[in-house]
Design a protein around this motif. Structure first.
Motif, PDB file in Angstrom:
ATOM      1  N   THR A 211      29.732  15.325  52.233  1.00  0.00           N
ATOM      2  CA  THR A 211      30.287  14.378  53.190  1.00  0.00           C
ATOM      3  C   THR A 211      29.391  13.159  53.331  1.00  0.00           C
ATOM      4  O   THR A 211      28.215  13.202  52.989  1.00  0.00           O
ATOM      5  N   GLY A 212      29.996  12.110  53.858  1.00  0.00           N
ATOM      6  CA  GLY A 212      29.253  10.907  54.193  1.00  0.00           C
ATOM      7  C   GLY A 212      28.959  10.911  55.685  1.00  0.00           C
ATOM      8  O   GLY A 212      28.553  11.921  56.261  1.00  0.00           O
ATOM      9  N   VAL A 213      29.258   9.809  56.325  1.00  0.00           N
ATOM     10  CA  VAL A 213      29.019   9.637  57.750  1.00  0.00           C
ATOM     11  C   VAL A 213      30.060  10.435  58.542  1.00  0.00           C
ATOM     12  O   VAL A 213      31.226  10.483  58.165  1.00  0.00           O
TER      13      VAL A 213
ATOM     14  N   CYS B  30      39.659  10.816  57.104  1.00  0.00           N
ATOM     15  CA  CYS B  30      38.553  10.743  56.159  1.00  0.00           C
ATOM     16  C   CYS B  30      38.792   9.590  55.197  1.00  0.00           C
ATOM     17  O   CYS B  30      39.903   9.095  55.051  1.00  0.00           O
ATOM     18  N   THR B  31      37.715   9.165  54.566  1.00  0.00           N
ATOM     19  CA  THR B  31      37.794   8.107  53.557  1.00  0.00           C
ATOM     20  C   THR B  31      37.501   8.734  52.192  1.00  0.00           C
ATOM     21  O   THR B  31      36.900   9.809  52.117  1.00  0.00           O
TER      22      THR B  31
ATOM     23  N   HIS C 236      40.614  20.985  57.415  1.00  0.00           N
ATOM     24  CA  HIS C 236      41.689  20.093  56.968  1.00  0.00           C
ATOM     25  C   HIS C 236      41.105  18.783  56.425  1.00  0.00           C
ATOM     26  O   HIS C 236      41.433  18.357  55.312  1.00  0.00           O
ATOM     27  N   GLU C 237      40.219  18.160  57.206  1.00  0.00           N
ATOM     28  CA  GLU C 237      39.637  16.880  56.769  1.00  0.00           C
ATOM     29  C   GLU C 237      38.730  17.072  55.554  1.00  0.00           C
ATOM     30  O   GLU C 237      38.732  16.243  54.642  1.00  0.00           O
ATOM     31  N   LEU C 238      37.969  18.144  55.515  1.00  0.00           N
ATOM     32  CA  LEU C 238      37.107  18.396  54.354  1.00  0.00           C
ATOM     33  C   LEU C 238      37.952  18.593  53.087  1.00  0.00           C
ATOM     34  O   LEU C 238      37.572  18.111  52.011  1.00  0.00           O
TER      35      LEU C 238
ATOM     36  N   ASP D  75      33.401   9.858  54.281  1.00  0.00           N
ATOM     37  CA  ASP D  75      33.190   9.647  55.710  1.00  0.00           C
ATOM     38  C   ASP D  75      34.285  10.367  56.487  1.00  0.00           C
ATOM     39  O   ASP D  75      35.462  10.306  56.113  1.00  0.00           O
ATOM     40  N   LEU D  76      33.907  11.040  57.553  1.00  0.00           N
ATOM     41  CA  LEU D  76      34.842  11.817  58.361  1.00  0.00           C
ATOM     42  C   LEU D  76      34.822  11.317  59.797  1.00  0.00           C
ATOM     43  O   LEU D  76      33.749  11.019  60.343  1.00  0.00           O
ATOM     44  N   GLU D  77      35.998  11.233  60.407  1.00  0.00           N
ATOM     45  CA  GLU D  77      36.113  10.831  61.800  1.00  0.00           C
ATOM     46  C   GLU D  77      36.952  11.882  62.526  1.00  0.00           C
ATOM     47  O   GLU D  77      37.966  12.343  62.002  1.00  0.00           O
TER      48      GLU D  77
END
Length: 171
Positions: free
Chosen positions: A89-91, A104-105, A130-132, A109-111
């Motif tokens: 992951t990033g930020v 996510c981007t 889910h985001e990962l 990067d995850l928000e």
């Protein structure tokens, strides 16, 4: 399909319940020199000066507390699940979103929406996973859902919980 019931306005008074990781905790407002919200003996305690609007400051204090918890807990969950998913992951950012739980981007990067901290712990796990999994597959194709299921075989239960109850997670 029936319309969800209207959101009940919170009063931010002692004894009112607030959900954290799916458990209900009662708010305890003490008076005195300001002290931020703390989870103490099963209560969300805040100390506020007598001469201020308790509703406004209790709400601000609770939001700040939820955001701090999200920073800590979601980072721990991302660390735990990133290697299981097989991604780097990033930020990681905690934000306020109107209609999403995370994003996510392509750069990793995850928000995450801090409001998710009111949901049950496994639902928070689902949102993180889910985001990962989007770092492997950026859409909601069958391949994406297979990745989610590989890490969390019971994901449908948590996805459904969010669909049915997500609108109730308000402060």
């Amino acid at each position: 399909m029936s319309k969800p019931p209207p959101k009940r306005e919170k009063a931010f008074v002692s004894g009112e319940g607030f959900s954290y990781l799916g458990r209900n905790y009662r708010l305890k407002i003490n008076t005195g020199d300001y002290q931020s919200v703390r989870l103490i003996q099963g209560r969300l305690a805040i100390t506020l000066p007598d001469d201020i609007d308790h509703k406004i400051y209790a709400r601000k204090g609770l939001i700040s507390w939820y955001k701090r918890q999200a920073e800590k807990k979601i980072r721990e969950k991302v660390e735990r699940y990133a290697h299981i998913v097989g991604v780097e992951t990033g930020v990681i950012r905690i934000k306020s979103f109107k209609s999403r739980w995370g994003s996510c981007t392509p750069y990793g990067d995850l928000e995450f929406n801090w409001v998710i901290m009111m949901a049950p712990n496994r639902v928070v796990d689902y949102v993180v996973i889910h985001e990962l999994c989007h770092l492997i597959q950026m859409d909601h194709s069958p391949q994406f859902w297979r990745e989610v299921e590989r890490v969390m075989p019971d994901y449908l239960e948590h996805k459904e919980w969010l669909k049915v109850n997500g609108h109730k997670l308000v402060i």
